[in-house]
Write a protein that holds these residues in place. Sequence first.
Motif, PDB file in Angstrom:
ATOM      1  N   ASN A  50       0.836  -1.163  -0.252  1.00  0.00           N
ATOM      2  CA  ASN A  50       0.174  -0.083  -0.101  1.00  0.00           C
ATOM      3  C   ASN A  50       0.919   1.354  -0.136  1.00  0.00           C
ATOM      4  O   ASN A  50       0.559   1.978  -0.781  1.00  0.00           O
ATOM      5  CB  ASN A  50      -0.869   0.030   1.327  1.00  0.00           C
ATOM      6  CG  ASN A  50      -1.641   1.139   1.194  1.00  0.00           C
ATOM      7  OD1 ASN A  50      -2.527   1.384   0.667  1.00  0.00           O
ATOM      8  ND2 ASN A  50      -1.381   1.934   2.122  1.00  0.00           N
ATOM      9  N   LEU A  77     -10.054   5.390  -7.976  1.00  0.00           N
ATOM     10  CA  LEU A  77     -10.059   4.359  -6.904  1.00  0.00           C
ATOM     11  C   LEU A  77     -11.278   3.185  -7.452  1.00  0.00           C
ATOM     12  O   LEU A  77     -11.735   3.538  -8.544  1.00  0.00           O
ATOM     13  CB  LEU A  77     -10.299   5.146  -5.720  1.00  0.00           C
ATOM     14  CG  LEU A  77      -9.201   5.916  -5.134  1.00  0.00           C
ATOM     15  CD1 LEU A  77      -9.488   6.307  -3.560  1.00  0.00           C
ATOM     16  CD2 LEU A  77      -7.860   5.659  -5.242  1.00  0.00           C
ATOM     17  N   LEU A  84      -5.577  -1.716  -1.292  1.00  0.00           N
ATOM     18  CA  LEU A  84      -5.203  -0.316  -1.022  1.00  0.00           C
ATOM     19  C   LEU A  84      -6.091   0.223  -0.054  1.00  0.00           C
ATOM     20  O   LEU A  84      -7.122   0.254  -0.110  1.00  0.00           O
ATOM     21  CB  LEU A  84      -4.952   0.487  -2.152  1.00  0.00           C
ATOM     22  CG  LEU A  84      -4.205  -0.008  -3.512  1.00  0.00           C
ATOM     23  CD1 LEU A  84      -3.952   1.013  -4.706  1.00  0.00           C
ATOM     24  CD2 LEU A  84      -2.751  -0.300  -2.891  1.00  0.00           C
ATOM     25  N   ASP A  85      -5.333   0.839   1.138  1.00  0.00           N
ATOM     26  CA  ASP A  85      -6.083   1.399   2.150  1.00  0.00           C
ATOM     27  C   ASP A  85      -6.299   2.667   1.822  1.00  0.00           C
ATOM     28  O   ASP A  85      -5.603   3.666   1.870  1.00  0.00           O
ATOM     29  CB  ASP A  85      -4.897   1.463   3.495  1.00  0.00           C
ATOM     30  CG  ASP A  85      -5.960   2.052   4.641  1.00  0.00           C
ATOM     31  OD1 ASP A  85      -6.945   2.880   4.404  1.00  0.00           O
ATOM     32  OD2 ASP A  85      -5.691   1.860   5.910  1.00  0.00           O
ATOM     33  N   TYR A  86      -7.566   2.867   1.158  1.00  0.00           N
ATOM     34  CA  TYR A  86      -7.974   4.293   0.621  1.00  0.00           C
ATOM     35  C   TYR A  86      -8.299   5.336   1.649  1.00  0.00           C
ATOM     36  O   TYR A  86      -7.946   6.786   1.196  1.00  0.00           O
ATOM     37  CB  TYR A  86      -9.400   4.043  -0.117  1.00  0.00           C
ATOM     38  CG  TYR A  86      -9.237   3.338  -1.575  1.00  0.00           C
ATOM     39  CD1 TYR A  86      -8.009   3.244  -2.208  1.00  0.00           C
ATOM     40  CD2 TYR A  86     -10.442   2.787  -2.129  1.00  0.00           C
ATOM     41  CE1 TYR A  86      -7.839   2.549  -3.628  1.00  0.00           C
ATOM     42  CE2 TYR A  86     -10.228   2.066  -3.290  1.00  0.00           C
ATOM     43  CZ  TYR A  86      -8.829   1.922  -3.905  1.00  0.00           C
ATOM     44  OH  TYR A  86      -8.910   1.261  -5.241  1.00  0.00           O
ATOM     45  N   TRP A  89      -4.623   6.796   0.994  1.00  0.00           N
ATOM     46  CA  TRP A  89      -4.569   7.636  -0.282  1.00  0.00           C
ATOM     47  C   TRP A  89      -5.131   8.825  -0.325  1.00  0.00           C
ATOM     48  O   TRP A  89      -5.016   9.673  -0.818  1.00  0.00           O
ATOM     49  CB  TRP A  89      -5.098   6.626  -1.339  1.00  0.00           C
ATOM     50  CG  TRP A  89      -4.224   5.372  -1.655  1.00  0.00           C
ATOM     51  CD1 TRP A  89      -3.738   4.418  -0.906  1.00  0.00           C
ATOM     52  CD2 TRP A  89      -3.670   5.346  -3.014  1.00  0.00           C
ATOM     53  NE1 TRP A  89      -2.877   3.544  -1.566  1.00  0.00           N
ATOM     54  CE2 TRP A  89      -2.561   4.172  -2.832  1.00  0.00           C
ATOM     55  CE3 TRP A  89      -3.683   5.938  -4.076  1.00  0.00           C
ATOM     56  CZ2 TRP A  89      -1.873   3.928  -3.988  1.00  0.00           C
ATOM     57  CZ3 TRP A  89      -2.873   5.610  -5.024  1.00  0.00           C
ATOM     58  CH2 TRP A  89      -1.781   4.614  -5.068  1.00  0.00           C
ATOM     59  N   ALA A  90      -6.422   8.989   0.246  1.00  0.00           N
ATOM     60  CA  ALA A  90      -7.332  10.102   0.317  1.00  0.00           C
ATOM     61  C   ALA A  90      -6.651  11.454   0.657  1.00  0.00           C
ATOM     62  O   ALA A  90      -6.569  12.268   0.215  1.00  0.00           O
ATOM     63  CB  ALA A  90      -8.793   9.863   0.914  1.00  0.00           C
ATOM     64  N   VAL A  96     -11.185  12.967  -4.471  1.00  0.00           N
ATOM     65  CA  VAL A  96     -11.405  11.560  -4.562  1.00  0.00           C
ATOM     66  C   VAL A  96     -12.174  11.293  -5.735  1.00  0.00           C
ATOM     67  O   VAL A  96     -13.263  11.876  -5.954  1.00  0.00           O
ATOM     68  CB  VAL A  96     -12.107  10.942  -3.368  1.00  0.00           C
ATOM     69  CG1 VAL A  96     -12.468   9.446  -3.681  1.00  0.00           C
ATOM     70  CG2 VAL A  96     -11.418  11.009  -1.806  1.00  0.00           C
ATOM     71  N   TRP A  98     -13.493   7.957  -8.546  1.00  0.00           N
ATOM     72  CA  TRP A  98     -13.571   6.330  -8.480  1.00  0.00           C
ATOM     73  C   TRP A  98     -14.165   5.712  -9.601  1.00  0.00           C
ATOM     74  O   TRP A  98     -15.107   6.627 -10.302  1.00  0.00           O
ATOM     75  CB  TRP A  98     -14.072   5.947  -7.281  1.00  0.00           C
ATOM     76  CG  TRP A  98     -15.462   5.544  -6.763  1.00  0.00           C
ATOM     77  CD1 TRP A  98     -16.123   6.708  -6.822  1.00  0.00           C
ATOM     78  CD2 TRP A  98     -16.172   4.589  -6.855  1.00  0.00           C
ATOM     79  NE1 TRP A  98     -17.689   6.114  -6.633  1.00  0.00           N
ATOM     80  CE2 TRP A  98     -17.423   4.681  -6.584  1.00  0.00           C
ATOM     81  CE3 TRP A  98     -15.779   2.919  -7.047  1.00  0.00           C
ATOM     82  CZ2 TRP A  98     -18.498   3.744  -6.601  1.00  0.00           C
ATOM     83  CZ3 TRP A  98     -16.781   2.197  -6.930  1.00  0.00           C
ATOM     84  CH2 TRP A  98     -18.323   2.338  -6.715  1.00  0.00           C
ATOM     85  N   MET A 118     -16.521   6.058  -0.659  1.00  0.00           N
ATOM     86  CA  MET A 118     -15.612   6.912  -1.395  1.00  0.00           C
ATOM     87  C   MET A 118     -15.791   8.378  -0.980  1.00  0.00           C
ATOM     88  O   MET A 118     -14.880   9.323  -0.910  1.00  0.00           O
ATOM     89  CB  MET A 118     -15.783   7.006  -3.049  1.00  0.00           C
ATOM     90  CG  MET A 118     -15.709   5.764  -3.628  1.00  0.00           C
ATOM     91  SD  MET A 118     -13.872   5.236  -3.519  1.00  0.00           S
ATOM     92  CE  MET A 118     -13.654   4.223  -2.049  1.00  0.00           C
ATOM     93  N   ILE A 121     -13.640   8.498   2.628  1.00  0.00           N
ATOM     94  CA  ILE A 121     -12.334   8.492   2.784  1.00  0.00           C
ATOM     95  C   ILE A 121     -12.033   9.763   2.470  1.00  0.00           C
ATOM     96  O   ILE A 121     -10.846  10.414   2.973  1.00  0.00           O
ATOM     97  CB  ILE A 121     -11.720   7.538   1.741  1.00  0.00           C
ATOM     98  CG1 ILE A 121     -12.229   7.997   0.198  1.00  0.00           C
ATOM     99  CG2 ILE A 121     -12.192   6.021   2.120  1.00  0.00           C
ATOM    100  CD1 ILE A 121     -11.390   7.184  -0.726  1.00  0.00           C
ATOM    101  N   TRP A 229      -9.461  -1.337   6.636  1.00  0.00           N
ATOM    102  CA  TRP A 229      -8.848  -2.248   5.811  1.00  0.00           C
ATOM    103  C   TRP A 229      -7.798  -2.940   6.440  1.00  0.00           C
ATOM    104  O   TRP A 229      -7.500  -4.176   6.073  1.00  0.00           O
ATOM    105  CB  TRP A 229      -8.148  -1.302   4.858  1.00  0.00           C
ATOM    106  CG  TRP A 229      -8.532  -0.980   3.543  1.00  0.00           C
ATOM    107  CD1 TRP A 229      -8.236  -1.970   2.315  1.00  0.00           C
ATOM    108  CD2 TRP A 229      -9.392   0.030   3.005  1.00  0.00           C
ATOM    109  NE1 TRP A 229      -9.147  -1.559   1.312  1.00  0.00           N
ATOM    110  CE2 TRP A 229      -9.762  -0.191   1.483  1.00  0.00           C
ATOM    111  CE3 TRP A 229     -10.033   1.143   3.443  1.00  0.00           C
ATOM    112  CZ2 TRP A 229     -10.600   0.251   0.823  1.00  0.00           C
ATOM    113  CZ3 TRP A 229     -11.023   1.888   2.746  1.00  0.00           C
ATOM    114  CH2 TRP A 229     -11.103   1.537   1.519  1.00  0.00           C
TER     115      TRP A 229
END
Length: 498
Positions: A50, A77, A84-86, A89-90, A96, A98, A118, A121, A229
Amino acid sequence: MSSAPCCANFWSHTIYDWGDVVPPVSYGDGISDAKCVVSGLQMDYRRFQNQAQLACYTNERDAIRAYDAATPITTNLMGTFKDLDYFEWAKEMDVVSWGNYPGMDTPPSFTAMCHDLMRGIGGNKPFMLMEQTSNQQNWFPFCKVKRPGEVRKLSWQAVAHGADTVQFFQMKQSIGGCERFHGAVIAHDGTEESRVFKETAALGEELDRIGRRIMGSRIESRVAIMFDWQSYWSLEGCVGPTTGFNYPNEVHRFYRALWRRNVPVDMIASTTPLARLSQYDLAIAPALITVLPGVAETLEAYVADGGTFITGYMAGIHDEHDLVVPGGYPGKLRRLMGVWVEEIDALAPGETIEVHGGTVDAKGEIVASIIHREGAERLATYGGDEFYAGHSALTVNAYGKGKAYFVGTPLDETGMSAFMAPIIKELDLKSLDTPEDVSLSVRYGDGGTRYAFLINNSAADKRLCLSELNGGTELLTGTVINDLIELKPYGVDVIALR
């Protein structure tokens, strides 16, 4: 190096040097694509993957930033994607985005949950629907075409749950490669006379006509569901007690009961600080098998101050190293929940166990927690002829000013709905009844305007009356709502309320 943090001395896996560390692959300690002999090493490897891929994104982002200081940067995403631990990421994304690709058997409630994830995050800010297909999605075994109105419904569903853009992949259908049969606005025939092109153009006209007034509006919720996650990786990485768990499905099991009653939900991380967690009347942590440092203490403080918390089967078993917390399940959550889970019985595929009590008459599946109450009140018991029939299946523990509910087995849809109903009522979460397959979501704009999205998720006509919508204006037709509302198959009403 120390082998202790992940119990690597199990089966003589003591580590003396970095060279002894082998990725969890088939030529090493991998048991399958999801499991490993030393699960703690697998957890660390997932974290490494990740972080490494996130570093690739931030390097590319920073290279762009050197020449462009203003344009928002994102990457698309993929909802509940496992690797992946979104939430991490965010933090590195300006907005964001997706790609939504539900299968032909994906429940609309699961798609709604993905949109809320989504949005969640990104701190509950509006997100971008970066990708969807205007017709077939070619990666499934059976590539059904979208029915008339279905893409429009899916697009407005995204907006209803917080999207500020509606986009497609792809504009023109490729004539080669592995996505040649993936849907496109312009298909292989190259014409603008196709059903798909006309429906997409009509959708674009609707969005252009009323979309700007909706953009930037927000969703307000008094309920939070934790999507973790670390628990995703740990639960599906367990060798035992069952292979029956799919973590997103367990989150959806709880989410669906709220969605069916049109109760809005925010998706949050398990490490959400107390100050923010306290903004919610109800917090739910499905299958929270991994309790990261500080989480148990935060949850105790949240409930003690009046919050309502729900968790249950498989919760609290592991620490951040994927080691069992000694002292009995649910580990660090034991005091808060007021129960001791002595054993966890696995149920074979298709096997169920009866659950009875109060308003709940249900069946559980996958696992059954054999519970001893340590202060908690019994709400329902196991039926059937197992030796633990009569043991608690559902409990509630008074803790400070709040309550903590423990769900001992994954309940079927009817059972979960019955379990959640009195909690929703007690907390006055203002649920709204709509016909089967009809959903209602609300976004809040500036100046007191509310935008209600009434969506028919089925291929059948629907009729309903909701007094809460009376006097509102349906923005796509200009109709003022007065009792009866009729929705065509996959129909959508966008209603402005003051």
